[in-house]
Enzyme design. Structure first.
Site, PDB file in Angstrom:
ATOM      1  N   GLU A   2     -20.966  52.347  43.724  1.00 17.18           N
ATOM      2  CA  GLU A   2     -20.222  52.377  44.734  1.00 17.18           C
ATOM      3  C   GLU A   2     -18.192  53.567  43.756  1.00 17.18           C
ATOM      4  OE1 GLU A   2     -16.933  49.532  44.087  1.00 17.18           O
ATOM      5  OE2 GLU A   2     -15.536  51.071  44.237  1.00 17.18           O
ATOM      6  N   HIS A   3     -17.923  53.958  42.930  1.00 19.00           N
ATOM      7  CA  HIS A   3     -17.100  55.039  42.742  1.00 19.00           C
ATOM      8  C   HIS A   3     -17.382  56.057  43.123  1.00 19.00           C
ATOM      9  CE1 HIS A   3     -13.930  54.047  39.831  1.00 19.00           C
ATOM     10  NE2 HIS A   3     -14.817  52.419  40.099  1.00 19.00           N
ATOM     11  N   GLU A  12     -11.919  51.814  33.486  1.00 17.04           N
ATOM     12  CA  GLU A  12     -11.430  50.776  33.954  1.00 17.04           C
ATOM     13  C   GLU A  12     -12.155  49.410  32.975  1.00 17.04           C
ATOM     14  OE1 GLU A  12     -13.690  51.096  37.280  1.00 17.04           O
ATOM     15  OE2 GLU A  12     -12.124  49.302  38.421  1.00 17.04           O
ATOM     16  N   HIS A  23     -21.623  49.019  41.346  1.00 16.90           N
ATOM     17  CA  HIS A  23     -20.048  48.897  41.032  1.00 16.90           C
ATOM     18  C   HIS A  23     -20.287  50.600  40.882  1.00 16.90           C
ATOM     19  CE1 HIS A  23     -16.078  49.635  38.495  1.00 16.90           C
ATOM     20  NE2 HIS A  23     -15.656  49.274  39.707  1.00 16.90           N
TER      21      HIS A  23
END
Lengths: 424, 434
Positions: B72-73, B145, B69
């Site tokens: 991905e960012h 997040e 993840h």
């Protein structure tokens, strides 16, 4: 977008948005009325009680079996606040007849929906007490569940504080104590009042026998004597007098900051596209000033976005932050607004926002419920165009128009939801 | 030009073209006359892939939770400080990305300048750029997040359920990781993961919209470089995973109005044949609908007693790596629901299923399958999900039609046993039950 509109009764229109892009069709039935504390809870309850049973199918289990038989037709109850208006009714989603091996889905689903709306299950001349008691508990649960989503809760609270005493502050489902007082009789009276006095817009989106659907609704309305009570536009507050600070505490890990602004205009003043373009540049896209500066450059949050309500003339900026970052985030947001007021928008930013907005307008044509909602809101506000028309207007908008729009924006309320053990 | 495979389903009136690009990338183009075109560029790499090596490597590499993840960012940041969103802003496309347990996907939707947007997508995902400084900056954003999801009842419920059902299966890992685990991530380790999993031979490009596959191939020719052949070995370490659930209950307290619950039914019977997996997945959807839909006895009895709300949701997850069924809603008394669930299933197992209910449920699943071909976004996402599991979405209507009453009855007896059940509950703070 609308192919055809028929007036089938006093204050009742049925509209056809014909498109052969989809494998399913929708019918949306909307009562449109003023949002009022005295009635909002009753109106929210009407679709819920109607879906419990009709004369022909007196239980929800029987209604659902019929829907399954009709290739999993889905009926959703609907209850929305749109500024000073309450919109309630039903949406039904039906598979196109051609995939159904001979079943008459459109015809039978329309009849079922009409049975639910016009021919409810009654007990001693009113709604069933048992069903009502059930649905009262459910509705109260729904109202109380508002606190579960912290972002939504904090933005709702901010709007409430900014709109005290006006139709904009009326809660979507009403107040718990009012729901508790509903009786089978008061609800039935409210239902009859809706049928007799509230304007109705019906939408059919897809590729089906529109005349058949229109005839069925016309037949059902033909034995109802209607005298319309039309809702009216509310006055908006154009300028903040002072900045109100509201802090609340809950047992949470992330602080929710919500800044409430008055934009000075609402949709009745025109310039729908200018407002949208402003919002796109300020905080509604991943190339907006808020995203680029507050999130990417300053690393203060995962989300920081602006939301514009063109009916209420209120703009909110919401961010999820560390409790101790409130002041620095608030300042960073206000700095970006100030920049736009000063006309600090590059040609590139302007063009980017225009492209992005045009893209989202054009996507409306690929989604039946987005088409229906756009058309419904447009019927209420009567002051803007279909998506492609708005896209053309966006093209011609200038930096000067956007910064002139921004100059009227004033900060009204700073709402902060923080943890139980946060300082201050 | 590569060899083109055309696959068609006449009843649906849908088709797609598939080819293997010379670089090694599998490409699928699903033509659809819509205003919006949608592209998804995805890699078989998700939260569960935290221990891996290439065939030539001696040792396995183990990486901190949440790295897929995080990567991905970071992919959105390009060399020279440019952001992929800024590049898309030139075409007006709306872009995003997501990471799940088993994959990472980059996507955009556009109503004009499709091939220009496609160039951007292919280009930025194949050009990583990380520095210590940009990694640090992202730790702040992702930290928020993670905190946001810590306050999110649905996310906590799901996490609790997976951690109750599984003891070793990597479905236990949180996709975003934890504030502590992401603090261990640096540029070097990101490059290692990137070079392992973002090999075109481990990826797929799926496009749905008013698009020409020949133009897609030209765009690939222009942007993509040949990918080295390499074999990725992933260690899932779940051989010891017990058949029964790890813990019967997972509980946490949040600031919510009313308890929410999810009952999970753990399943270990996963076929190695993708068609069989798809058949089982849809058969379970039919069975779930028979047991729990709004016309079921289960729903109506609990609803009439105000023990559940309108939204009783149920779903069956079934892939190569994991399989479980779940049922969730809100309730003042989740334990009562659990007991009712157990006795309800026993009763139906004893009395048998009803054939008419089966036919109605089959209609429901069939219709929702047909309707899923109405949006370019839904088609592209379903395609990738199925491709990564070896299945083909154009086969779904036929597979659903082939499911019979006997198979569904068989699943009722094999899937539902008390030792396979777990429940996750999120309770209001201050009202926790002992």
């Amino acid at each position: 977008m609308i192919t055809k509109t028929l007036k089938i009764a006093e204050g009742v229109n049925i509209n056809y948005i014909r498109t052969d892009k989809f494998k399913s069709n929708i019918i949306s039935f909307n009562f449109i009325t003023q949002a009022q504390n005295e009635a909002v809870h009753l109106n929210s309850m009407i679709p819920l009680i109607l879906l419990r049973g009709c004369r022909k199918y007196p239980t929800q289990s029987e209604i659902n079996k019929k829907l399954q038989y009709l290739y999993s037709g889905v009926i959703d109850t609907k209850n929305e606040k749109h500024g000073e208006f309450q919109i309630f009714g039903f949406d039904i989603d039906m598979l196109n007849d051609k995939y159904a091996n001979g079943a008459e889905i459109t015809k039978d689903s329309t009849e079922l929906l009409c049975d639910i709306i016009f021919d409810p299950y009654l007990d001693k001349g009113a709604f069933s007490e048992q069903y009502l008691e059930n649905e009262k508990i459910n509705l109260i649960d729904t109202i109380e569940a508002e606190i579960n989503n912290k972002t939504k809760y904090s933005t709702n609270r901010c709007v409430e504080e900014m709109s005290k005493g006006t139709a904009f502050a009326v809660k979507r489902f009403g107040e718990v104590e009012n729901v508790e007082k509903i009786t089978p009789k008061t609800l039935y009276d409210a239902y009859l009042k809706a049928l007799k006095t509230i304007p109705v817009e019906i939408y059919v989106v897809g590729d089906c026998d529109f005349e058949l659907i229109a005839d069925e609704f016309e037949k059902r309305f033909s034995n109802i004597e209607r005298t319309i009570i039309a809702p009216s536009f509310a006055q908006i507050k154009r300028k903040a007098e002072k900045v109100s600070e509201i802090d609340e505490k809950q047992d949470i890990k992330q602080g929710k900051l919500c800044l409430g602004f008055r934009t000075g205009k609402n949709i009745q003043d025109g310039d729908y596209h200018v407002a949208h373009l402003f919002s796109e540049i300020f905080g509604a896209s991943p190339t907006s000033k808020l995203f680029v500066n507050v999130r990417e450059k300053m690393s203060l949050c995962y989300y920081c976005r602006s939301m514009l309500s063109q009916r209420t003339g209120i703009m909110l900026v919401a961010a999820g932050i560390k409790f101790e970052d409130k002041e620095i985030t608030q300042k960073a947001i206000l700095d970006q607004l100030e920049a736009i007021k000063n006309g600090d928008i590059s040609q590139e930013e302007l063009e980017n926002a225009k492209r992005s907005l045009r893209n989202s307008y054009m996507q409306v044509y690929d989604n039946p419920s987005a088409m229906q909602t756009w058309t419904l809101y447009r019927a209420i506000s009567e002051n803007y165009d279909i998506p492609i028309g708005e896209a053309e207007k966006v093209e011609k908008t200038t930096v000067e128009e956007i910064s002139a729009y921004a100059k009227n924006i004033t900060l009204d309320t700073v709402y902060f939801l923080k943890g139980e053990d946060a300082n201050g | 030009m590569a060899d083109i495979i055309l696959k068609e389903n006449k009843m649906l009136g849908e088709k797609y073209y598939a080819f293997k690009h010379k670089t090694g990338l599998d490409v699928y183009v699903f033509p659809k006359k819509m205003t919006t075109s949608y592209a998804l560029f995805a890699t078989r790499y998700g939260a569960i892939d935290n221990k891996f090596k290439l065939a030539d490597d001696e040792k396995f590499t183990e990486v901190p939770d949440g790295i897929a993840h995080f990567l991905e960012h970071k992919m959105f940041e390009c060399e020279g400080g440019v952001d992929a969103f800024e590049l898309y802003a030139k075409t007006g496309a709306s872009a995003n990305a997501y990471t799940s347990n088993a994959m990472t996907a980059y996507l955009f939707s556009s109503t004009e300048k499709f091939y220009e947007s496609l160039e951007i997508l292919l280009d930025f995902v194949t050009h990583p750029y990380f520095t210590e400084q940009t990694v640090q900056k992202e730790q702040g954003i992702i930290g928020e997040e993670i905190r946001m999801y810590d306050d999110h009842p649905g996310a906590r419920l799901e996490k609790g359920l997976l951690q109750a059902m599984y003891k070793y299966n990597k479905m236990r890992i949180d996709v975003a990781g934890t504030v502590e685990s992401i603090a261990k991530i640096d540029a070097e380790i990101l490059y290692k993961c990137y070079n392992t999993f973002y090999n075109l031979r481990n990826m797929v490009l799926v496009i749905c919209g008013d698009v020409d596959y020949k133009e897609v191939e030209k765009t690939c020719d222009k942007i993509l470089r040949n990918a080295p052949k390499q074999e990725i070995i992933r260690a899932y370490d779940d051989e010891k995973e017990p058949r029964e659930v790890f813990e019967k209950r997972a509980k946490c307290a949040l600031s919510v109005s009313k308890p929410i619950f999810a009952i999970g039914i753990k399943d270990m019977d996963i076929s190695s044949d993708p068609d069989k997996r798809m058949r089982k997945a849809y058969a379970m959807n039919i069975l779930n609908d028979m047991l729990f839909s709004q016309s079921s006895e289960f729903y109506n009895e609990l609803y009439d007693k105000n023990l559940i709300s309108h939204d009783l949701s149920y779903s069956f997850e079934h892939t190569q790596r994991c399989s479980f069924n779940q049922l969730s809603s809100e309730s003042q008394d989740p334990e009562k629901i659990y007991d009712f669930f157990v006795s309800y299933i026993k009763k139906i197992q004893k009395n048998g299923l009803d054939r008419e209910t089966f036919e109605l449920a089959k209609r429901t699943i069939y219709a929702s399958c047909i309707k899923s071909f109405d949006s370019t976004e839904e088609i592209a996402n379903n395609m990738v999900y199925n491709l990564f599991d070896g299945a083909d979405i154009l086969d779904t209507p036929d597979i659903i039609n082939s499911i019979d009453f006997e198979y569904v009855s068989e699943l009722l007896s094999s899937m539902f046993k008390e030792e396979y059940y777990a429940m996750s509950v999120v309770e209001p703070i201050g009202k926790e039950q002992k």
